[in-house]
Write a protein that holds these residues in place. Structure first.
Motif, PDB file in Angstrom:
ATOM      1  N   ARG A 195       0.857  -1.185   0.000  1.00 19.10           N
ATOM      2  CA  ARG A 195       0.000   0.000   0.000  1.00 19.10           C
ATOM      3  C   ARG A 195       0.894   1.236   0.000  1.00 19.10           C
ATOM      4  O   ARG A 195       2.080   1.167   0.357  1.00 19.10           O
ATOM      5  CB  ARG A 195      -0.902   0.026   1.238  1.00 19.10           C
ATOM      6  N   PRO A 196       0.336   2.389  -0.364  1.00 21.68           N
ATOM      7  CA  PRO A 196       1.115   3.620  -0.246  1.00 21.68           C
ATOM      8  C   PRO A 196       1.363   3.953   1.227  1.00 21.68           C
ATOM      9  O   PRO A 196       0.501   3.716   2.086  1.00 21.68           O
ATOM     10  CB  PRO A 196       0.220   4.678  -0.899  1.00 21.68           C
ATOM     11  N   SER A 197       2.531   4.501   1.507  1.00 28.27           N
ATOM     12  CA  SER A 197       2.842   4.965   2.855  1.00 28.27           C
ATOM     13  C   SER A 197       1.841   6.040   3.278  1.00 28.27           C
ATOM     14  O   SER A 197       1.591   6.995   2.544  1.00 28.27           O
ATOM     15  CB  SER A 197       4.265   5.536   2.878  1.00 28.27           C
ATOM     16  N   LEU A 198       1.277   5.899   4.471  1.00 25.76           N
ATOM     17  CA  LEU A 198       0.313   6.887   4.959  1.00 25.76           C
ATOM     18  C   LEU A 198       0.984   8.241   5.182  1.00 25.76           C
ATOM     19  O   LEU A 198       0.395   9.287   4.912  1.00 25.76           O
ATOM     20  CB  LEU A 198      -0.344   6.386   6.243  1.00 25.76           C
ATOM     21  N   VAL A 212       5.466   8.804  -3.404  1.00 28.53           N
ATOM     22  CA  VAL A 212       5.000   8.180  -2.163  1.00 28.53           C
ATOM     23  C   VAL A 212       5.543   6.755  -2.122  1.00 28.53           C
ATOM     24  O   VAL A 212       5.285   5.975  -3.038  1.00 28.53           O
ATOM     25  CB  VAL A 212       3.460   8.168  -2.101  1.00 28.53           C
ATOM     26  N   PRO A 213       6.298   6.391  -1.095  1.00 30.14           N
ATOM     27  CA  PRO A 213       6.819   5.022  -1.022  1.00 30.14           C
ATOM     28  C   PRO A 213       5.689   4.003  -0.870  1.00 30.14           C
ATOM     29  O   PRO A 213       4.682   4.263  -0.209  1.00 30.14           O
ATOM     30  CB  PRO A 213       7.699   5.040   0.236  1.00 30.14           C
ATOM     31  N   MET A 214       5.876   2.839  -1.501  1.00 32.26           N
ATOM     32  CA  MET A 214       4.971   1.715  -1.297  1.00 32.26           C
ATOM     33  C   MET A 214       5.561   0.839  -0.202  1.00 32.26           C
ATOM     34  O   MET A 214       6.766   0.545  -0.214  1.00 32.26           O
ATOM     35  CB  MET A 214       4.809   0.916  -2.587  1.00 32.26           C
ATOM     36  N   VAL A 215       4.727   0.420   0.733  1.00 32.85           N
ATOM     37  CA  VAL A 215       5.210  -0.354   1.879  1.00 32.85           C
ATOM     38  C   VAL A 215       4.381  -1.635   2.016  1.00 32.85           C
ATOM     39  O   VAL A 215       3.235  -1.695   1.568  1.00 32.85           O
ATOM     40  CB  VAL A 215       5.125   0.477   3.175  1.00 32.85           C
TER      41      VAL A 215
END
Length: 231
Positions: A195-198, A212-215
């Motif tokens: 998911r995308p980093s909140l 936006v980093p994916m984590v």
């Protein structure tokens, strides 16, 4: 122009947005970066990375320098033009009938393409056929769940974050089915939710530029990655 779900013409309509980090395909940039982290440096001269559904070539900057000949396959000429300008050897072809010799690819990337194909079985079979023994399959796609339809279609396409009509809910991909299909063709696929980093999303909402980093996340019910080696 309002198009039917999953209409390829949408990508021509939005052709100028492929390389706009704040444009309609912003999340594809984030996913490409995350997918590239699964790709190791090439271990032999002449190694090939086959990029299925390459679009505008967003994977290219993230795998540059890893030692692969980057070959991209897509059906949209305007997207292939962008890919070529970013160093991809672009080929117009259907991912369910690849013009590639069996065992030719060291890595096959299938990023955000499986939820767009009408023949998932044929596409998976072709991706696995193209891989050499010991080759690596990496992918990301959307899950066939009610939660995914809510998040990725109802919310993302109507509120923002994805182009309207880009997905057909009938084509979303069940993770267990995908794992089984890959196994039928000699690839032992492991999947994990992402998911995308909140924090990244919050910064973006506040007007800060940048990806936006994916984590990783605990569930594959919306968006998931896969990685597997061909026997």
């Amino acid at each position: 122009m309002r198009r039917p779900p999953n209409d390829l013409g949408l990508y021509d309509d939005l052709a100028d947005e492929w390389w706009d980090p704040a444009g309609a395909f912003a999340m594809l940039h984030w996913l490409a970066a995350a997918r590239a982290r699964l790709v190791p440096p090439a271990t032999r001269s002449g190694a090939v990375l086959l990029d299925l559904g390459c679009g505008g070539g967003l994977l290219a900057p993230h795998v540059a320098g890893k030692g692969y000949r980057h070959v991209g396959v897509d059906l949209v000429p305007s997207a292939l033009g962008h890919a070529t300008r970013h160093g991809v050897d672009a080929v117009r072809a259907d991912v369910s009938a690849l013009p590639v010799r069996s065992g030719r690819a060291d890595v096959v990337s299938a990023g955000e393409i499986l939820e767009h194909v009408t023949d998932l079985e044929a596409t998976v079979a072709e991706a696995c056929r193209a891989l050499r023994s010991g080759g690596l399959l990496v992918l990301d796609t959307l899950a066939d769940t009610a939660l995914c339809r809510l998040v990725a279609i109802t919310l993302a396409e109507r509120v923002g974050g994805a182009p309207r009509g880009v997905h057909d809910p009938a084509l979303l991909v069940d993770p267990a089915r995908l794992v089984a299909l890959c196994a039928e063709h000699g690839v032992e696929l492991e999947v994990r939710g992402i998911r995308p980093s909140l924090t990244g999303l919050a910064r973006r909402a506040a007007g800060h530029p940048g990806p936006v980093p994916m984590v990783p996340t605990f569930t594959t019910a919306v968006l998931y990655q896969g990685k597997g080696v061909k026997w």
